[in-house]
Write a protein that holds these residues in place. Structure first.
Motif, short mmCIF file in Angstrom:
data_model
loop_
_atom_site.label_atom_id
_atom_site.label_comp_id
_atom_site.label_asym_id
_atom_site.label_seq_id
_atom_site.Cartn_x
_atom_site.Cartn_y
_atom_site.Cartn_z
N LEU A 85 3.15 0.07 5.78
CA LEU A 85 2.89 1.50 5.63
C LEU A 85 2.97 2.18 6.99
N ILE A 86 3.49 3.42 7.00
CA ILE A 86 3.58 4.21 8.22
C ILE A 86 2.94 5.57 7.98
N LEU A 87 1.95 5.91 8.84
CA LEU A 87 1.35 7.25 8.81
C LEU A 87 2.08 8.09 9.84
N LEU A 125 -7.78 8.98 2.97
CA LEU A 125 -6.60 8.37 3.59
C LEU A 125 -6.39 6.96 3.07
N HIS A 126 -7.46 6.18 3.02
CA HIS A 126 -7.37 4.80 2.53
C HIS A 126 -6.89 4.76 1.09
N ALA A 127 -7.42 5.63 0.25
CA ALA A 127 -7.02 5.66 -1.16
C ALA A 127 -5.55 6.00 -1.30
N ARG A 128 -5.06 6.94 -0.52
CA ARG A 128 -3.65 7.32 -0.58
C ARG A 128 -2.74 6.18 -0.11
N LEU A 129 -3.16 5.47 0.92
CA LEU A 129 -2.38 4.33 1.41
C LEU A 129 -2.28 3.24 0.35
N TYR A 156 1.10 1.85 -1.50
CA TYR A 156 1.45 0.44 -1.47
C TYR A 156 1.68 -0.11 -2.88
N ARG A 157 0.84 0.30 -3.81
CA ARG A 157 1.02 -0.16 -5.20
C ARG A 157 2.32 0.38 -5.78
#
Length: 231
Positions: free
Chosen positions: A47-49, A108-112, A116-117
């Motif tokens: 993942l890239i922010l 942020l964590h939830a969106r990542l 990923y899913r």
């Protein structure tokens, strides 16, 4: 899971890194366009922010590079509250989602996790990543060859997953070392431990009659040389 955070605000970048590290991610931070470009092209990230406004460039240009190079990383755009046009250009350019400053780290964590899913790399379904006779469960960190449990360490699991997700790409020893152990390997003179991990992984796969897809590319690194099995 390995994450690159492109954020030129040192305090915010450090906060994100600290939070994601506590959540079990391997997290790296780049604070300039140039540093981020170098990392994206030399290392693999799940993942890239991507912050858009940078002191030496525009994050949307990096997004174009990610798509041109067929890099499979999920991309989350970080945008200013009023920057609607940037959000639209980012999503049209191939970003998976965006988040607006200021934001809660839990969001942020939830969106990542959602990105990923959705990405389902390498033919994965849910928490399972599969390729031919290889199956990887990213929840339980178990690997299977021909439905037989592969007796490997956590680092060997991460290495195998890195190869599968980046199949047919040449991965340098430095890129592999950084993916598995983080930025502190940058100054090491000797990367023989990468060879040892690859050797152990090959041996354990062979013990279960699995195919050795890992090619040594002399002077460069390794490539998971793979073709899909015929159906």
């Amino acid at each position: 899971m390995k994450v690159l955070v492109l954020e030129d605000n040192p305090q915010l970048g450090a906060s994100i890194r600290e939070f994601l590290t506590r959540e079990g991610y391997l997290c790296e931070v780049a604070d300039t366009y140039a540093k981020a470009k170098d990392k994206i092209l030399s290392s693999g990230y799940d993942l890239i922010l991507l912050d858009i406004m940078l002191p030496d460039g525009n994050g949307l240009d990096l997004l174009r590079i990610i798509k041109q190079e067929n890099i499979a990383s999920g991309v989350l755009i970080i945008s200013a509250k009023e920057a609607l046009d940037d959000k639209i250009r980012g999503l049209e350019g191939g970003a998976d989602d965006y988040i607006t400053k200021p934001f809660h780290l839990s969001e942020l964590h939830a969106r990542l996790r959602a990105i990923y899913r959705r990405k389902n790399p390498a033919g994965s379904s849910g928490s399972i990543i599969s390729f031919n006779e290889i199956s990887l469960n990213t929840d339980t960190l178990e690997a299977f060859i021909n439905n037989q449990l592969l007796d490997i360490t956590r680092k060997e699991f991460d290495l195998l997953m890195y190869f599968v997700v980046n199949k047919n790409r040449v991965l340098s020893k430095q890129a592999i070392a950084t993916h598995l152990w983080g930025d502190y390997t940058d100054n090491l003179d000797n990367l023989d431990f990468v060879y040892q991990h690859v050797k152990n992984l090959r041996r354990k796969i062979a013990q279960l009659n699995g195919t050795d897809y890992i090619d040594t590319v002399y002077g460069l690194g390794y490539r998971f040389k793979a073709t899909e099995a015929a159906i």
